[in-house]
Design an enzyme around this catalytic site. Sequence first.
Site, PDB file in Angstrom:
ATOM      1  N   LYS A 290       0.840  -1.200   0.000  1.00 52.07           N
ATOM      2  CA  LYS A 290       0.000   0.000   0.000  1.00 52.07           C
ATOM      3  C   LYS A 290       0.879   1.256   0.000  1.00 52.07           C
ATOM      4  O   LYS A 290       1.922   1.288   0.690  1.00 52.07           O
ATOM      5  CB  LYS A 290      -0.911  -0.012   1.228  1.00 52.07           C
ATOM      6  CG  LYS A 290      -1.953   1.097   1.255  1.00 52.07           C
ATOM      7  CD  LYS A 290      -2.887   0.909   2.458  1.00 52.07           C
ATOM      8  CE  LYS A 290      -3.938   1.985   2.545  1.00 52.07           C
ATOM      9  NZ  LYS A 290      -4.849   1.810   3.695  1.00 52.07           N
TER      10      LYS A 290
ATOM     11  N   SER B  71      -9.793   1.834   2.763  1.00 52.05           N
ATOM     12  CA  SER B  71      -8.901   2.558   1.912  1.00 52.05           C
ATOM     13  C   SER B  71      -7.871   1.706   1.176  1.00 52.05           C
ATOM     14  O   SER B  71      -7.288   2.176   0.196  1.00 52.05           O
ATOM     15  CB  SER B  71      -8.154   3.614   2.722  1.00 52.05           C
ATOM     16  OG  SER B  71      -7.307   3.012   3.687  1.00 52.05           O
TER      17      SER B  71
ATOM     18  N   SER C 269     -10.011  -0.480   6.937  1.00 56.55           N
ATOM     19  CA  SER C 269      -9.395  -0.266   5.621  1.00 56.55           C
ATOM     20  C   SER C 269      -8.672  -1.463   5.027  1.00 56.55           C
ATOM     21  O   SER C 269      -8.263  -1.418   3.854  1.00 56.55           O
ATOM     22  CB  SER C 269      -8.428   0.912   5.686  1.00 56.55           C
ATOM     23  OG  SER C 269      -9.143   2.118   5.675  1.00 56.55           O
TER      24      SER C 269
END
Lengths: 92, 485
Positions: free
Chosen positions: B78, B153, B177
């Site tokens: 990420k 997210s 997330s």
Amino acid sequence: MDIKTIDHLCELSKLNYSDEEKQQVMREMGAIIELMDTVKQIDLTYDDTKDFNSIAFSQLRRDEAAPSFSPEKLLSNTDPEDGCYVVPKMVE
Amino acid sequence: MELINASLKTLRTMLDNKEISARELAKEYYDRIKKYDPELESYITVTDEQALSDADEAQKRIDEKNAAPLTGIPLAIKDNICTDGIRTTCASRMLENFVPPYNATVIEKLKGQNYVLLGKTSMDEFAMGGSTQTAAFSKTKNPYDITRVPGGSSGGSACAVGAKLAPAALGSDTGGSIRQPASFCGVTGLKPTYGRVSRYGLIAFASSLDQIGPIANSAEDCGILLNAIAGADAHDATSSPAPVEDYTALIGQDIKGLKIALPAEFYSDSTDDEVKSTVLSAAKEYERLGAELVQCNMSSLKYAVAAYYLISGAEAASNLSRFDGIKYGLRGEGKSFDEMIRDSRSKGFGAEVKRRILLGNYALSSGYYDAYYRKALALKQLIIKEYNDIFDKADVILTPTAPTAAYKIGEQESDPVKMYLADICTVTVNIASLPAISLPCGYNADGMPIGMSLVGKRFGEAVLIQTADAYQRGFKYEPNKYTGA
């Protein structure tokens, strides 16, 4: 939520909005604060002696000088002058 | 076995037995990324040249018969996890050109095993959102239907795993997330106990809630990744000294007698009927496997979203005050120091990030602090107490991961309140610092995956992985257009 509050929050947050944007932000923040008001429906008091996520001092590292990043690395994400960060003039 | 459907364990065996080289494996994924990612936009940065050289290094270790579990395994990371010399953007204009001068601790740990970095995946800007549509660039799509959101997210990581553009990935979870995008993309995501994984080098959103964790194709693969990244870290005083276990050790042991709690409030009218019935069918399957279902309540749930947004907003307002355009990040214009900082922040942050900062400063400001912020902290204590009470009667808790399956792009993102309320099923886990794993348990009438979450006791990750694995052994996955291709 009113424009005065939005102006105060913009000052605290170091953000700029146009007058038109402020109207939209005021509406959105009004709806968000209405949702946040849910917490007022319950009678509770925070007991800070019971916060188990606090960091134990025994876990903190010793306050000793140790090698760190080189100035070149620290300045690598900006346009430095003479090995320094550049900021607008702050004193007359 | 087809390479892209292989588990991490199988890839390990294939690499060790020289059925494939580390370079060939990385190239296989790069070919897929090149073919499919222009449509899916799961990656922000693809690190192919670096990866192939990493793969060659890994190969040397494999040839010396000295491979660690992740040696030569390609992973996606990420884009809020710092990678030395590789752009790390948080999907924000603010950090569009930011190149960290150091690695996050999790990256150092993975490099210690000679993993292969495929690239950095997209996300909601600064991890604030549940759709990956607040990203300033690379607004990721759902691999089961590109007109729908991948969740967020960590939507880039979940999409990359779901479309087999990476065998596994790292995400971060502040209020759901990792779990919610895993649920939307039909993959497995584990949010570890707060403190289990070092946050050093994770660009901070809300420091008391943030935690890095794996997204993969199975609970076992999540366990293999957690084994690699868990542990105390001198750089993160909130990381836990609790001993690191083998998180895959209980896999295969039966779950007879395991008590699974079903808190009624998670199955209320605000949860979609199809989601509810699918998760309850999974509960029945657990009963068939020998587990005992325990009915219980969690009365604090109705206050949880507000408590979460007040605490996370307050911490975000503080954490993001570092972005001033001076030392790094987008630099604005202005004759004075104050003008320059305000211009940098106004141009660098997107609308949702600004809203969270305003909310946080509102909750922390004079006159509102007791009514909002301290009240939210009081609710945190109530939520922890209610979880403890449930864990007196049960070993794990089963809930839906999200009230709905993945929705259409544009359907919810313009209404912040609607978006915030959609986090109802996940936020209490972060507030109480607990571990939780989301895994697919079915598909709705539109063919979109439905996820369920198992919540465990603090540091109970091994039991969660065992329990999730027990269900996954009998679960039939539906392919998407990318995995079926």
